[in-house]
Motif scaffolding. Structure first.
Motif, PDB file in Angstrom:
ATOM      1  N   PHE A 168      -0.005  -6.485  -1.548  1.00  0.00           N
ATOM      2  CA  PHE A 168       1.159  -5.769  -2.057  1.00  0.00           C
ATOM      3  C   PHE A 168       2.389  -6.671  -2.012  1.00  0.00           C
ATOM      4  O   PHE A 168       2.790  -7.139  -0.934  1.00  0.00           O
ATOM      5  N   LEU A 172       6.351  -6.878  -2.326  1.00  0.00           N
ATOM      6  CA  LEU A 172       7.554  -6.048  -2.276  1.00  0.00           C
ATOM      7  C   LEU A 172       8.655  -6.662  -3.130  1.00  0.00           C
ATOM      8  O   LEU A 172       8.675  -7.876  -3.362  1.00  0.00           O
ATOM      9  N   TRP A 186       9.771  -5.818   4.340  1.00  0.00           N
ATOM     10  CA  TRP A 186       9.134  -4.790   5.159  1.00  0.00           C
ATOM     11  C   TRP A 186      10.002  -4.467   6.380  1.00  0.00           C
ATOM     12  O   TRP A 186      10.094  -3.312   6.807  1.00  0.00           O
ATOM     13  N   HIS A 234      10.451   3.466   5.513  1.00  0.00           N
ATOM     14  CA  HIS A 234       9.763   3.094   4.267  1.00  0.00           C
ATOM     15  C   HIS A 234       9.667   4.287   3.313  1.00  0.00           C
ATOM     16  O   HIS A 234       8.617   4.580   2.759  1.00  0.00           O
ATOM     17  N   GLN A 261       7.733   0.968  -1.078  1.00  0.00           N
ATOM     18  CA  GLN A 261       7.322   0.809   0.314  1.00  0.00           C
ATOM     19  C   GLN A 261       6.527   2.016   0.805  1.00  0.00           C
ATOM     20  O   GLN A 261       5.646   1.873   1.658  1.00  0.00           O
ATOM     21  N   VAL A 275       2.948   1.391  -0.034  1.00  0.00           N
ATOM     22  CA  VAL A 275       2.366   0.403   0.876  1.00  0.00           C
ATOM     23  C   VAL A 275       2.087   1.026   2.235  1.00  0.00           C
ATOM     24  O   VAL A 275       1.042   0.783   2.861  1.00  0.00           O
ATOM     25  N   ARG A 276       3.007   1.847   2.710  1.00  0.00           N
ATOM     26  CA  ARG A 276       2.813   2.520   3.996  1.00  0.00           C
ATOM     27  C   ARG A 276       1.538   3.359   3.987  1.00  0.00           C
ATOM     28  O   ARG A 276       0.758   3.345   4.952  1.00  0.00           O
ATOM     29  N   VAL A 323      -5.456  -5.163   3.804  1.00  0.00           N
ATOM     30  CA  VAL A 323      -4.174  -4.985   3.117  1.00  0.00           C
ATOM     31  C   VAL A 323      -3.239  -6.097   3.589  1.00  0.00           C
ATOM     32  O   VAL A 323      -2.971  -6.225   4.789  1.00  0.00           O
ATOM     33  N   VAL A 360       0.590  -7.477   3.044  1.00  0.00           N
ATOM     34  CA  VAL A 360       1.916  -7.153   2.517  1.00  0.00           C
ATOM     35  C   VAL A 360       2.707  -8.447   2.373  1.00  0.00           C
ATOM     36  O   VAL A 360       2.767  -9.260   3.299  1.00  0.00           O
ATOM     37  N   ARG A 377      -4.786  -5.852   8.588  1.00  0.00           N
ATOM     38  CA  ARG A 377      -3.463  -5.559   8.032  1.00  0.00           C
ATOM     39  C   ARG A 377      -2.523  -6.704   8.383  1.00  0.00           C
ATOM     40  O   ARG A 377      -2.350  -7.033   9.561  1.00  0.00           O
ATOM     41  N   THR A 416       2.332  -5.266  -7.185  1.00  0.00           N
ATOM     42  CA  THR A 416       3.679  -5.746  -6.888  1.00  0.00           C
ATOM     43  C   THR A 416       4.729  -4.857  -7.546  1.00  0.00           C
ATOM     44  O   THR A 416       4.513  -4.325  -8.640  1.00  0.00           O
TER      45      THR A 416
END
Length: 399
Positions: free
Chosen positions: A26, A28, A33, A41, A46, A49-50, A61, A63, A90, A133
């Motif tokens: 992902f 941003l 973040w 978020h 966001q 993504v959360r 995942v 970020v 993550r 994105t």
């Protein structure tokens, strides 16, 4: 305390409908973040993504923060990089460059985002991975052969946004839109008009939403708000040229001293608000307030306002504040724009240029939404609900 992301059984997909893609990166845009940790978020990009971080259907995942200058890293305001929890699947990747600001021409953008892409690919496991994105330039410059798919999550039309950062890069954003259409980048947009403008053959609309749990734990408003002894019409959001300040000026005069118009948020374009600042029944609280305080002000206001001008930008918006107002149980008065007409009968719509005072008084005098109505609205527009639909489309692969 830093957030942790447990894999909630509530998000566990039906095994018979499990998506084939199980790895995602992902990217941003605008806010890192770490920036998002200040407010939970809650913004569209966001928030998605959360939800993905707690999705048991995704085996990994990663970020990726937006580009920042090295000077910002050593700034006294720079905080420690947030932890992504103890789950090794993550991760967070940060990017820095010597120059301030972002690229302005396609060749420079391709070089810079090409280096970002290489760093991303080096961090990934050797499995088919979808790149998602919120940055249109990153979506346009991504190598389609390096990813299982490329998805642009469009939470705004950057080419029309009034912020000076966006205006300076408008030509680059328009180029990015054309490139995305040429490369068949998948577009998930909060409004149909943004996807239409990009011209993406593969597109899907998922409006903004709310985090229902935030509204179930009401905070307290700031002391200055609690001291107000008038009725309150509240606007909460960025104060920039999309706001119809002429309508608010007329409203303040029509409501008189028995009402206070409270405006809470960051002022990014001061000039349109200079006249409002001089009015005795207008309070512009242009300083940071913790998010629980902002939500508390919404729930206690007699009416909440969404006074947007009718522009190319506002016609591509899915106004996040409208969903938050309604999730707070407040009556809403808004400019009549296509993206908000069918969201809720609790939202009174004002044609552009028409007066607001009568609708504000009627909204304040009428019965507020019942607890059952509010609960239904929160559940229907919660980010977990949005994410389930979003995931189905985003990770379906190329067709």
């Amino acid at each position: 305390m830093r957030p942790t992301y447990e894999r909630s059984p509530a998000l566990r997909p039906d095994p018979s409908a499990r998506q084939p893609i199980r790895h995602a990166a992902f990217g941003l845009a605008m806010r890192t973040w770490a920036d998002g940790t200040q407010d939970g978020h809650y913004r569209s990009g966001q928030a998605i993504v959360r939800e993905a971080l707690s999705d048991p259907g995704l085996d990994s995942v990663l970020v990726s923060d937006p580009l920042r200058s090295w000077a910002s890293r050593v700034s006294p305001r720079a905080g420690k990089a947030p932890s992504m929890g103890e789950d090794p699947s993550r991760g967070l990747l940060q990017h820095y460059r010597l120059r301030r600001g972002l690229p302005r021409i396609p060749a420079e953008a391709e070089a810079i985002f090409g280096r970002v892409e290489k760093r991303l690919l080096r961090r990934l496991t050797p499995h088919p991975t979808v790149l998602v994105t919120s940055d249109p330039v990153q979506a346009a410059t991504a190598d389609p052969d390096a990813w299982a798919d490329v998805v642009f999550h469009a939470w705004d039309d950057f080419a029309e946004a009034p912020h000076p950062h966006h205006r300076a890069a408008r030509d680059l954003y328009l180029w990015a839109y054309e490139r995305m259409a040429e490369r068949d980048v998948k577009v998930i947009s909060v409004a149909e008009r943004t996807a239409e403008r990009i011209g993406a053959p593969r597109r899907h609309v998922i409006p903004n939403g709310v985090t229902a749990a935030e509204f179930e734990r009401p905070g307290q408003p700031p002391e200055w708000f609690s001291r107000l002894r008038t009725r309150v019409a509240l606007y909460a959001g960025t104060m920039e040229s999309r706001v119809d300040t002429a309508a608010l000026t007329e409203l303040a005069g029509a409501l008189g001293p028995s009402w206070t118009i409270v405006m809470v948020g960051l002022v990014t374009e001061p000039e349109p608000f200079e006249r409002l600042r001089t009015l005795p029944n207008v309070v512009i609280a242009d300083r940071w307030h913790p998010r629980p305080q902002v939500l508390a002000m919404m729930s206690r206001a007699d009416a909440c306002l969404l006074p947007h001008l009718d522009t190319a930008l506002t016609r591509t918006m899915s106004p996040l504040k409208m969903y938050e107002y309604l999730a707070s149980g407040a009556p809403v008065i808004a400019t009549d724009l296509p993206t908000i007409r069918k969201v809720s009968g609790r939202c009174r719509l004002i044609p552009p240029g028409a007066p607001w005072a009568a609708a504000v008084r009627q909204a304040a005098a009428g019965p507020r939404a019942t607890a059952a109505e509010i609960d239904r609205f929160r559940a229907a527009h919660d980010w977990q609900t949005r994410y389930r639909e979003w995931r189905t489309y985003a990770f379906a692969g190329r067709s």
